[in-house]
Design an enzyme around this catalytic site. Structure first.
Site, PDB file in Angstrom:
ATOM      1  N   VAL A  22       0.936  -0.881   0.146  1.00 37.93           N
ATOM      2  CA  VAL A  22       0.144   0.010  -0.200  1.00 37.93           C
ATOM      3  C   VAL A  22       0.696   1.135  -0.546  1.00 37.93           C
ATOM      4  O   VAL A  22       0.954   2.117  -0.527  1.00 37.93           O
ATOM      5  CB  VAL A  22      -1.186  -0.267   1.485  1.00 37.93           C
ATOM      6  CG1 VAL A  22      -1.998   1.600   0.883  1.00 37.93           C
ATOM      7  CG2 VAL A  22      -2.087  -0.848   1.247  1.00 37.93           C
ATOM      8  N   ASP A  41      10.820   2.336   6.265  1.00 38.55           N
ATOM      9  CA  ASP A  41      10.433   1.758   6.761  1.00 38.55           C
ATOM     10  C   ASP A  41      11.124   1.940   7.144  1.00 38.55           C
ATOM     11  O   ASP A  41      12.412   1.039   7.461  1.00 38.55           O
ATOM     12  CB  ASP A  41      10.212   1.145   5.372  1.00 38.55           C
ATOM     13  CG  ASP A  41       9.055  -0.619   6.104  1.00 38.55           C
ATOM     14  OD1 ASP A  41       7.775  -0.824   5.157  1.00 38.55           O
ATOM     15  OD2 ASP A  41       9.789  -1.625   6.478  1.00 38.55           O
ATOM     16  N   THR A  91      -1.869  -4.591   9.595  1.00 35.15           N
ATOM     17  CA  THR A  91      -2.774  -4.491  10.522  1.00 35.15           C
ATOM     18  C   THR A  91      -3.296  -5.888  10.915  1.00 35.15           C
ATOM     19  O   THR A  91      -4.536  -6.521  10.337  1.00 35.15           O
ATOM     20  CB  THR A  91      -3.912  -3.811  10.550  1.00 35.15           C
ATOM     21  OG1 THR A  91      -5.121  -4.184   9.485  1.00 35.15           O
ATOM     22  CG2 THR A  91      -3.416  -2.721  10.814  1.00 35.15           C
ATOM     23  N   THR A 126      -6.082  -0.588   8.129  1.00 36.18           N
ATOM     24  CA  THR A 126      -7.224  -1.260   7.813  1.00 36.18           C
ATOM     25  C   THR A 126      -7.441  -0.762   9.185  1.00 36.18           C
ATOM     26  O   THR A 126      -6.664  -2.263   9.708  1.00 36.18           O
ATOM     27  CB  THR A 126      -8.382  -2.241   6.856  1.00 36.18           C
ATOM     28  OG1 THR A 126      -7.192  -1.707   6.025  1.00 36.18           O
ATOM     29  CG2 THR A 126      -9.092  -2.556   6.929  1.00 36.18           C
ATOM     30  N   CYS A 266      -6.661  -9.000   4.001  1.00 33.49           N
ATOM     31  CA  CYS A 266      -7.426  -7.863   3.586  1.00 33.49           C
ATOM     32  C   CYS A 266      -8.749  -8.316   4.126  1.00 33.49           C
ATOM     33  O   CYS A 266      -9.415  -9.080   5.571  1.00 33.49           O
ATOM     34  CB  CYS A 266      -7.776  -7.538   2.322  1.00 33.49           C
ATOM     35  SG  CYS A 266      -5.792  -5.894   2.349  1.00 33.49           S
ATOM     36  N   ARG A 337       1.638 -14.537   2.066  1.00 34.86           N
ATOM     37  CA  ARG A 337       0.990 -14.193   3.331  1.00 34.86           C
ATOM     38  C   ARG A 337      -0.294 -15.103   3.590  1.00 34.86           C
ATOM     39  O   ARG A 337      -0.984 -13.769   2.790  1.00 34.86           O
ATOM     40  CB  ARG A 337       1.623 -13.140   3.616  1.00 34.86           C
ATOM     41  CG  ARG A 337       2.623 -12.013   3.695  1.00 34.86           C
ATOM     42  CD  ARG A 337       3.413 -10.598   4.371  1.00 34.86           C
ATOM     43  NE  ARG A 337       2.442 -10.320   3.275  1.00 34.86           N
ATOM     44  CZ  ARG A 337       2.139  -8.739   3.463  1.00 34.86           C
ATOM     45  NH1 ARG A 337       3.321  -8.126   4.440  1.00 34.86           N
ATOM     46  NH2 ARG A 337       1.945  -8.116   2.750  1.00 34.86           N
TER      47      ARG A 337
END
Ligand SMILES: NC(=O)c1ccc[n+]([C@@H]2O[C@H](COP(=O)([O-])OP(=O)(O)OC[C@H]3O[C@@H](n4cnc5c(N)ncnc54)[C@H](O)[C@@H]3O)[C@@H](O)[C@H]2O)c1
Length: 437
Positions: A22, A41, A91, A126, A266, A337
């Site tokens: 993202v 990062d 997240t 998110t 997600c 992942r």
């Protein structure tokens, strides 16, 4: 002069905290449109790759990374130079499906230690409604000694990009924006309008924006769960699910969802954020969690059907030669992942089958590190009893029946085409035992 004007004139910098699937495309797009961007990062290895012009996510591509003016860094001190910060850290959920807020909290801590007075911080990760204001803000205030609303402002803008999707890109997807007050909302809307050509939707509050994102993915999850349940039911009835969906889909308001594995970070994860918060408030989700349970069981279901079909074609199950084509959580993307393909692998192992797995797109090192699996090349797949076509990579879409024949040994060829990529009738005509969800 406000932040927006300063950014446009090159007198202020924007930072991206978290440069993954993202964050990196956002950083690159702002830089492309003339904004000074610091890309931070905490993963030093990732930063080194970006500096060398290598894009491990394949979202922007190596050439774009080589040419970008984004200042890649793993030094948080650089964040002091920016006055508009966008946070795009992961997240995930813990093993008990509760939200793992450590990366968001970590990002809030780092920002708190380095923000300049007058900054705006926008979270993109998110989350469930309330995380930005009730979890992140107190951390930033504590670390910075600054007061939210006075010394810095806060906003939330969920991300809708879809890795691997070359049509729906950051600039072409309408973006929800929100801010803690009218002035912040206008600034956040103005800043995102620099890169989002499709326009922005101004949500009435940060919590509304947070909730909107989490339900977008929950809705998809529930719809796919319904399709998966139909697939189980029609499987028992001996009816082909996709043919049923094709027929039902001729009605104007029938929704075009398909059965399949739901992995990634997600759709298979976000609903748990919502149900966790609901539970905390005394409401136990009925629909959302039922959908999650069905979707989480589909890898096992596919493996069981592989075994049943092996028995049907009179192939010994133990040590059967099974290939799985595709290991990523979705098509045309290297990300493995939370891939549900691994559920198939684990279940096959229960039956004494060690599958060969080939995926030309997957990040091989990541697959080894996360799952301990060694991915093979497609050219090494030979003499199989069964092939499970698990991910609809375009590489597999171009396989002909003849190519497929080359993967098999003697006897009836068993093809489990999870996503229904191939022409069922063509394979049946060629003598295959064909199964799909
Ligand atoms: N990938 C998607 O399809 C997608 C789509 C929409 C929304 N989202 C959401 O966006 C967020 C980011 O997802 P992603 O796929 O880009 O994750 P990602 O894992 O690809 O990237 C996150 C990056 O953040 C870095 N990071 C972690 N903690 C950090 C910290 N404290 N400071 C700085 N960097 C830190 C990691 O090293 C990693 O490079 C998540 O909340 C996700 O749910 C993802």
């Amino acid at each position: 002069m406000d932040i927006l004007e300063k950014l446009k004139k090159g007198e202020a910098k924007l930072s991206l905290v978290g440069l993954g699937y993202v964050g990196m495309p956002i950083a690159v797009e702002f830089a492309k449109r003339g904004i000074k961007v610091i890309g931070y990062d905490l993963n030093k290895d990732k930063i080194e790759l970006y500096k060398k012009g290598i894009d491990p996510t394949k979202e922007a591509g190596d050439d774009v990374i080589k040419d970008t003016t984004v200042e890649f860094t793993s030094d948080p001190e650089k964040l002091k130079e920016a006055s508009f910060h966008i946070v795009a850290v992961p997240t995930p959920v813990n093993s008990d499906h509760t939200p793992d807020l450590r990366p968001v909290e970590g990002a809030a801590r780092i920002l708190g230690q380095h923000i300049a007075k007058g900054s705006v911080i926008v979270f993109e990760s998110t989350v469930y409604p309330g995380v930005t204001e009730d979890v992140c803000v107190p951390i930033i205030e504590k670390e910075s000694g600054l007061k939210c609303g006075v010394d810095f402002k806060i906003g939330y803008s969920p991300e809708r990009i879809n890795p691997g999707d070359k049509v729906h890109r950051l600039s072409t997807i309408k973006k929800i924006v929100s801010g803690m007050d009218e002035e912040t909302l206008e600034t956040v809307a103005g800043v995102y309008s620099i890169v989002v050509d499709a326009g922005v939707h101004k949500a009435e509050s940060i919590k509304v924006a947070e909730a909107a994102k989490v339900i977008e993915n929950s809705q998809r999850d529930i719809n796919i769960a319904f399709m998966n349940e139909l697939s189980i039911i029609f499987g028992k009835m001996g009816i082909d699910t996709l043919s049923v969906l094709e027929a039902a889909g001729t009605k104007w308001n029938f929704l075009p969802f398909r059965p399949g594995l739901v992995g990634g970070h997600c759709i298979g994860v976000d609903p748990y954020y919502l149900t966790y918060k609901a539970e905390e408030l005394g409401y136990h989700s009925q629909v959302i969690l039922s959908g999650r349970r069905i979707n989480d069981s589909m890898g096992k279901y596919v493996a069981e059907n592989c075994v049943k079909n092996l028995i049907a074609i009179e192939k010994p199950v133990k040590n059967a030669k099974v290939a799985i084509l595709g290991f990523t959580f979705k098509e045309n993307c290297p990300d493995t992942r939370n891939s549900k393909v691994f559920d198939i692998v684990e279940e096959l192992r229960e039956y004494g089958i060690e599958p060969v797995i080939a995926d030309p797109q997957a990040d091989k090192e990541e697959a080894k590190r996360l799952y301990g699996v060694t991915l093979s090349d497609l050219s090494d797949v030979k003499d199989m009893d069964a092939v499970i076509l698990a991910v609809a990579h375009s590489d597999f879409g171009s396989l002909t029946v003849k190519d497929m024949d080359g993967l098999f040994g003697k006897g009836t060829r068993l093809l489990l085409d999870i996503k229904g990529m191939m022409d069922r009738k063509e394979y049946e005509k060629a003598g295959y035992r064909y199964w799909r969800l």
